[in-house]
Design an enzyme around this catalytic site. Structure first.
Site, PDB file in Angstrom:
ATOM      1  N   LYS A   1      52.488   5.535  14.769  1.00  0.00           N
ATOM      2  CA  LYS A   1      52.360   5.705  16.080  1.00  0.00           C
ATOM      3  C   LYS A   1      52.009   4.960  17.025  1.00  0.00           C
ATOM      4  CE  LYS A   1      50.469   8.886  19.732  1.00  0.00           C
ATOM      5  NZ  LYS A   1      49.819   9.710  19.911  1.00  0.00           N
TER       6      LYS A   1
ATOM      7  N   SER B   1      52.161  14.063  22.253  1.00  0.00           N
ATOM      8  CA  SER B   1      51.959  12.222  22.496  1.00  0.00           C
ATOM      9  C   SER B   1      53.485  12.264  20.992  1.00  0.00           C
ATOM     10  CB  SER B   1      51.488  12.079  23.272  1.00  0.00           C
ATOM     11  OG  SER B   1      50.174  11.843  22.116  1.00  0.00           O
TER      12      SER B   1
ATOM     13  N   SER C   1      48.178  16.657  20.088  1.00  0.00           N
ATOM     14  CA  SER C   1      49.420  15.827  20.428  1.00  0.00           C
ATOM     15  C   SER C   1      49.332  15.379  19.012  1.00  0.00           C
ATOM     16  CB  SER C   1      49.204  14.108  20.995  1.00  0.00           C
ATOM     17  OG  SER C   1      48.564  14.427  22.388  1.00  0.00           O
TER      18      SER C   1
END
Length: 463
Positions: free
Chosen positions: A80, A155, A179
Site C-alpha cells: 500500500k 482505504s 481498511s
C-alpha cells in the site's frame, strides 16, 4: 507473451513451484508486470519494474544456490502506498507527497525483503487512508474488479484489487476503521487485521496511531497466514509494538473445527444489513455447523457506544496528525478529505478521554464473550460495493451515509484491537462479493486462520 503464461492461483502453490524450480521468480515477475501494464482497475500508483526484476533475479540465484529463505522467497507482492519503501516513491495518494521517495524501508517492507519477496510496486489508496471507499485519491479511484462502476472499498482498495485481479500474490494494507477488511470483502479476497501491536508500524504513515493496524490481503486463508508469519514481530521503533516471539500462523490449518463453538451476535452486526449480505453470512454460519461446530447466539454489550468512541478517536487523532498541514496548505488536500479532517478540530478533550475508557471496557466485553466461544461470526461489511462517488445509501429502508455503513461493522475491533479476519462467503445475485468477518481473542490469529481455512475448504476458495 509473458503475461499470458499459466500461473498458479495461490501464493502457497506458487511458493512450491518456485522452491522446486518448476517456475522461476524472473519469469513470474515478468508475467505479472505485463498484467499490471494491462490493468484497468487503477490498482497501482507506482510500478517498480526495475526493482522488481532485480529482486526476482536475486531470488532466483539464491534459490538455485540452495539458499531458500521460506514461503515468500521469489513471490511477487505489492505494498500500500502509505508504507515507506526505500528508493520507491511513496505518495500517500496525496499532493503533499506526490514525489516523495523515502530513504528507508518501513518495518513491514523490511520484513518482506528479508523473506525474499519481490516488490512489484505501490498500490492505490484513499488519500492519507482517510476513507473507506477508495475512490478519493490524487491518482484517481480504484475500480472494483467485479464491476468497474463500483468501489473497491478502502482505504486499501488498490491492494484488494491487485490481489483479486491476479496482479500480485499478496499485498499489504492498513486498517484503522476497516481498511483491510472492507476491500477484502468487496473485492472477494482474504484480509486480516491482526491484534493491535502484532505487526510493527514504523515507517507507515499514521492515520490514528492508537488504532492503526497493518495486515495482509491474499487470495486464500493459507496465503494470508504465510504472509502474516513473515510480517509479525517486535518493532523497536513502534511504541505500540508488542514484544512476542515469531509464530507460524498456518500451524493449525489442518485441524478440524468439530467440537468448537462459534458465536453469532443477535444484534448490531445484523442490524441494517442488506438482505443478500445477511443471507450469504447466515449460509456461512450453517457451513460451520455442518463442520461440527456448535453455533451459539451471543450478545456483546455497548457496541454502538464502542463504535461512536472509535469514530471520535479517529477524528481527533487524524486531525492531530495533519494539524500543521491543515494550517499551512489546506488547499493541497482533497476537498472531501479536508472537510472530514476539519471536523476533528473542535472535539472536546473530555470526550476523547471518555472514548479511551470505552476502549478498555470494550476489550473486556468482547473477552468475556470470547471466554464462552472460540470465535465470533458476523458480516464484514453490511452492503455490497456501492457505486463510485455514491455518498448515501438506503439499506432495507434505513438511510445512511456510505462512509458510515462501510465502517460500521469493522470499527469496534479497531477500537479494542482484537484480531479480525475477512473471508469471501459468496456473492449477490449481481455477482458482487460478500465478506464473512471472524473475530477472535487477542493474539490468537492462528485460531482465526483455522476457522477461515475450514470454511474455505468446505465452500471452496473464491476463484
Amino acid at each position: 507473451m509473458a503475461q499470458d503464461m499459466e500461473l498458479p492461483y495461490s501464493l502457497s502453490e506458487l511458493s512450491h513451484a518456485l522452491r522446486t524450480r518448476v517456475l522461476s521468480p524472473v519469469g513470474v515477475t515478468e508475467a505479472l508486470l505485463g498484467r499490471i501494464e494491462d490493468d484497468e482497475t487503477n490498482a497501482f500508483i507506482t510500478v517498480a519494474a526495475g526493482r522488481a526484476m532485480e529482486d526476482a533475479a536475486r531470488a532466483e540465484a539464491e534459490i538455485g544456490a540452495g539458499e531458500y529463505r521460506g514461503p515468500l522467497h521469489g513471490v511477487p507482492v505489492a505494498i500500500k502506498d502509505l508504507v515507506h519503501t526505500a528508493g520507491v516513491r511513496t505518495t500517500m495518494a496525496s499532493a503533499f507527497f506526490k514525489n516523495f521517495v523515502p530513504d528507508n524501508d518501513a518495518e513491514v517492507a523490511r520484513r518482506l525483503g528479508e523473506a525474499g519477496a519481490v516488490l512489484l510496486g505501490k498500490t492505490n489508496t484513499h488519500e492519507f487512508a482517510y476513507g473507506p471507499t477508495g475512490d478519493r485519491s490524487l491518482f484517481g479511484p480504484t475500480l472494483n474488479p467485479h464491476d468497474p462502476g463500483r468501489i473497491t472499498g478502502g482505504s486499501s482498495g488498490g491492494s484488494g484489487a491487485a490481489v483479486a485481479t491476479g496482479l500480485c500474490y499478496g499485498a499489504i494494507g492498513s486498517d484503522t476503521g476497516g481498511s483491510v477488511r472492507i476491500p477484502a470483502a468487496l473485492c472477494g479476497v482474504v484480509g486480516m487485521k491482526p491484534t493491535f501491536g502484532r505487526v510493527g508500524k514504523s515507517g507507515v504513515f499514521p492515520l490514528a496511531p492508537t488504532m492503526d493496524h497493518v495486515g495482509p490481503l491474499t487470495r486464500t486463508v493459507e496465503d494470508n497466514a504465510l504472509m502474516l508469519s513473515a510480517l509479525a514481530g517486535y518493532d523497536p521503533e513502534d511504541p505500540y509494538s508488542v514484544n512476542l516471539p515469531g509464530e507460524d500462523f498456518a500451524r493449525h490449518l489442518a485441524h478440524s473445527i468439530r467440537g468448537t463453538v462459534v458465536g453469532v451476535p443477535t444484534d448490531f452486526y445484523f442490524e441494517h444489513v442488506d438482505t443478500e449480505v445477511e443471507a450469504r453470512v447466515r449460509e456461512a454460519v450453517e457451513v460451520f455447523r455442518s463442520l461440527g461446530a456448535e453455533v451459539r447466539e451471543i450478545e456483546i454489550p455497548n457496541l454502538w457506544e464502542t463504535l461512536r468512541a472509535q469514530r471520535l478517536t479517529l477524528a481527533a487523532e487524524a486531525y492531530a496528525v495533519h494539524e500543521e498541514r491543515l494550517k499551512t496548505e489546506p488547499e493541497k488536500f482533497d476537498d472531501h478529505g479536508l472537510e472530514r479532517l476539519l471536523k476533528g478540530e473542535d472535539l472536546r478533550a473530555h470526550r476523547y478521554a471518555n472514548a479511551q475508557q470505552r476502549k478498555l471496557r470494550s476489550r473486556r466485553e468482547f473477552e468475556e464473550v470470547l471466554g464462552e466461544v472460540d470465535a465470533i461470526l458476523a458480516p464484514s461489511v453490511p452492503v455490497p460495493a456501492t457505486e463510485i462517488g455514491q455518498r448515501q445509501i438506503s439499506i432495507e429502508g434505513h438511510q445512511e451515509a456510505v462512509y458510515s455503513a462501510l465502517t460500521r461493522l469493522t470499527g469496534p475491533t479497531n477500537m479494542n484491537g482484537l484480531p479480525s479476519l475477512s473471508v469471501p462467503c459468496g456473492t449477490t445475485a449481481s455477482g458482487l462479493p460478500v465478506g464473512l468477518q471472524i473475530i477472535g481473542r487477542s493474539f490468537d490469529e492462528a485460531t482465526l486462520y483455522r476457522f477461515g481455512h475450514a470454511y474455505e475448504g468446505a465452500r471452496g476458495p473464491a476463484h
